[in-house]
Write an enzyme that holds these catalytic residues in place. Structure first.
Site, PDB file in Angstrom:
ATOM      1  CG  HIS A  33      -0.242  -0.290   2.503  1.00 60.46           C
ATOM      2  ND1 HIS A  33       0.627   0.611   3.076  1.00 60.46           N
ATOM      3  CD2 HIS A  33      -0.253  -1.368   3.334  1.00 60.46           C
ATOM      4  CE1 HIS A  33       1.089   0.133   4.205  1.00 60.46           C
ATOM      5  NE2 HIS A  33       0.592  -1.088   4.383  1.00 60.46           N
ATOM      6  CG  HIS A  36       4.233  -1.641   2.179  1.00 57.28           C
ATOM      7  ND1 HIS A  36       2.942  -2.111   2.073  1.00 57.28           N
ATOM      8  CD2 HIS A  36       4.758  -2.241   3.262  1.00 57.28           C
ATOM      9  CE1 HIS A  36       2.706  -2.979   3.047  1.00 57.28           C
ATOM     10  NE2 HIS A  36       3.791  -3.076   3.791  1.00 57.28           N
ATOM     11  CB  SER A 185      -2.719  -1.499   7.945  1.00 52.09           C
ATOM     12  OG  SER A 185      -2.610  -2.854   8.305  1.00 52.09           O
ATOM     13  NE  ARG A 187      -2.028  -7.276  10.692  1.00 53.42           N
ATOM     14  CZ  ARG A 187      -1.937  -8.477  11.215  1.00 53.42           C
ATOM     15  NH1 ARG A 187      -3.006  -9.114  11.559  1.00 53.42           N
ATOM     16  NH2 ARG A 187      -0.767  -9.042  11.396  1.00 53.42           N
TER      17      ARG A 187
HETATM   18  P1  AMP Z   1       4.540  -5.147   6.707  1.00 51.91           P
HETATM   19  O1  AMP Z   1       4.408  -5.513   5.275  1.00 51.91           O
HETATM   20  O2  AMP Z   1       3.231  -4.881   7.389  1.00 51.91           O
HETATM   21  O3  AMP Z   1       5.434  -6.076   7.481  1.00 51.91           O
HETATM   22  O4  AMP Z   1       5.262  -3.732   6.737  1.00 51.91           O
HETATM   23  C1  AMP Z   1       6.502  -3.541   6.103  1.00 51.91           C
HETATM   24  C2  AMP Z   1       7.050  -2.203   6.529  1.00 51.91           C
HETATM   25  O5  AMP Z   1       6.151  -1.169   6.143  1.00 51.91           O
HETATM   26  C3  AMP Z   1       7.224  -2.088   8.053  1.00 51.91           C
HETATM   27  O6  AMP Z   1       8.445  -1.424   8.329  1.00 51.91           O
HETATM   28  C4  AMP Z   1       6.044  -1.258   8.457  1.00 51.91           C
HETATM   29  O7  AMP Z   1       6.254  -0.521   9.646  1.00 51.91           O
HETATM   30  C5  AMP Z   1       5.907  -0.334   7.261  1.00 51.91           C
HETATM   31  N1  AMP Z   1       4.560   0.230   7.198  1.00 51.91           N
HETATM   32  C6  AMP Z   1       3.376  -0.436   7.295  1.00 51.91           C
HETATM   33  N2  AMP Z   1       2.349   0.418   7.236  1.00 51.91           N
HETATM   34  C7  AMP Z   1       2.863   1.660   7.103  1.00 51.91           C
HETATM   35  C8  AMP Z   1       2.308   2.971   6.989  1.00 51.91           C
HETATM   36  N3  AMP Z   1       1.006   3.180   7.013  1.00 51.91           N
HETATM   37  N4  AMP Z   1       3.163   4.020   6.858  1.00 51.91           N
HETATM   38  C9  AMP Z   1       4.514   3.820   6.826  1.00 51.91           C
HETATM   39  N5  AMP Z   1       5.102   2.607   6.927  1.00 51.91           N
HETATM   40  C10 AMP Z   1       4.299   1.551   7.065  1.00 51.91           C
END
Ligand code: AMP
Length: 278
Positions: A33, A36, A185, A187
Site C-alpha cells: 500500500h 510501503h 495497513s 490488514r
Molecule cells: P509489513 O508488510 O506490514 O510487514 O510492513 C513492512 C514495513 O512497512 C514495516 O516497516 C512497516 O512498519 C511499514 N509500514 C506499514 N504500514 C505503514 C504505513 N502506514 N506508513 C509507513 N510505513 C508503514
C-alpha cells in the site's frame, strides 16, 4: 526491475555492484500500500539501489488463523514496485530462508519486548527478529527502512542491528494515513468500507492525545477506553503511553524526553495497531 526467488541469485546480482554503491532495503510481507511505497521512495532518495523483499514470515505469527488469512496480492504488488521504480524484488519461498522445521531464534531485547505487542503477541518479536537478521545478513544494506507505524518493531530492529554489530543504519519512516486518518495497513484490505470508516476512531483518539497532552496520561487513557466502549464493533486490546526508547509504560510526562501513545484494537476480527509520538 529484477525479481529474485532465491538468495543465491540475489547475492550474485548484488556482487556485481561496485563497493561505493549504496543499497536501501525495505522488508515487507506484501499486500503493498502507500505506506510501503513511501518507504521505497525514501530508499530511492537516499540510496543508489532499492531492494524490497516480499515474504510472509511464518515464525512471527503467533496466531495460525492470522497467517492463513494474511492478504496476498503479488501481481499488484509487483506493479506498484515497478511504478515506484524499485530496482530489485526478493520474493523467496519459505525454504529459501528456513530449513524444514526451523523455529524462531530466542532474543533478549530487554524492556523493549515486555509490553504492547510483546505482551499480546507472544513469540512475535523473536520471529520478526529471526527473519530480519537473516535478511540483513543476505543483503547487507547501507540503510534499512522501517515504518514508525510499527514503533516497537522499529526500536527492536535498531537494537537487533546493534547486537548483530551490523553496519546497516536503521531508518524510521513516518506513518502514511488515509484521508480519515486511518493508517495504511495490509490488514485494511480485510475491512468492509463501513469498518474502514469506523476504524478512524483509532486515529481520532491518538490525535486527541496529541492535542490534549496537558490533561495527563491517566485522563487520556480513560478517554480512549470510553471512546472504544461506545462502539460495539471495536474491542480495545491496549491503549498505552510509553517512553520512546525503552517502550516502558509511563504514568506522567515528567520522566521522559519523548513518549508515544500506542493503540491496538480489533474491528470485525481484524487486528489494527497505530501510534503517535507525543
Ligand atoms: P509489513 O508488510 O506490514 O510487514 O510492513 C513492512 C514495513 O512497512 C514495516 O516497516 C512497516 O512498519 C511499514 N509500514 C506499514 N504500514 C505503514 C504505513 N502506514 N506508513 C509507513 N510505513 C508503514
Amino acid at each position: 526491475m529484477y525479481i529474485f526467488k532465491s538468495k543465491e541469485e540475489l547475492q550474485k546480482h548484488l556482487a556485481a555492484f561496485s563497493k561505493g554503491e549504496t543499497i536501501g532495503f525495505t522488508p515487507t510481507m506484501g499486500a503493498l500500500h502507500l505506506g510501503h511505497m513511501h518507504l521505497i521512495e525514501q530508499s530511492n532518495l537516499k540510496c543508489d539501489i532499492s531492494i524490497c523483499s516480499i515474504f510472509v514470515n511464518p515464525t512471527q505469527f503467533n496466531n495460525p488463523n492470522d497467517l492463513a488469512k494474511y492478504p496476498n496480492t503479488l501481481t499488484t504488488d509487483l506493479e506498484m514496485l515497478e511504478n515506484v521504480k524499485c530496482d530489485i524484488v526478493y520474493n523467496p519461498p519459505v525454504n529459501d530462508l528456513y530449513v524444514k522445521g526451523e523455529k524462531a531464534k530466542s532474543y533478549d531485547f530487554g524492556s523493549l519486548t515486555t509490553i504492547l505487542e510483546g505482551e499480546f503477541r507472544p513469540g512475535h518479536f523473536n520471529g520478526m527478529a529471526t527473519i530480519i537478521e537473516k535478511l540483513l545478513n543476505i543483503i547487507n544494506p547501507t540503510i534499512a527502512f522501517f515504518g514508525q507505524k510499527d514503533l516497537q518493531q522499529l526500536y527492536i530492529v535498531k537494537n537487533l542491528a546493534k547486537q548483530m554489530k551490523s553496519d546497516t543504519y536503521i531508518e524510521g519512516v513516518e506513518t502514511v494515513r488515509g484521508k480519515s486518518g486511518l493508517a495504511k495497513s495490509s490488514r485494511n484490505k480485510l475491512l468492509s468500507e463501513n469498518a474502514k470508516k469506523e476504524a478512524s476512531l483509532i486515529y481520532n483518539c491518538l490525535n486527541y492525545c496529541e492535542n490534549n497532552k496537558a490533561i495527563g496520561v491517566t485522563k487520556l487513557k480513560s478517554h480512549i477506553q470510553q471512546e472504544f466502549l461506545k462502539n460495539e464493533n471495536f474491542t480495545l486490546e491496549y491503549a498505552e503511553f510509553v517512553a520512546l526508547k525503552t517502550m516502558l509504560p509511563i504514568k506522567d510526562w515528567e520522566a521522559v524526553n519523548q513518549s508515544a501513545v500506542c493503540i491496538s484494537a480489533y474491528h470485525s476480527g481484524v487486528r489494527l495497531i497505530d501510534n503517535i509520538i507525543l
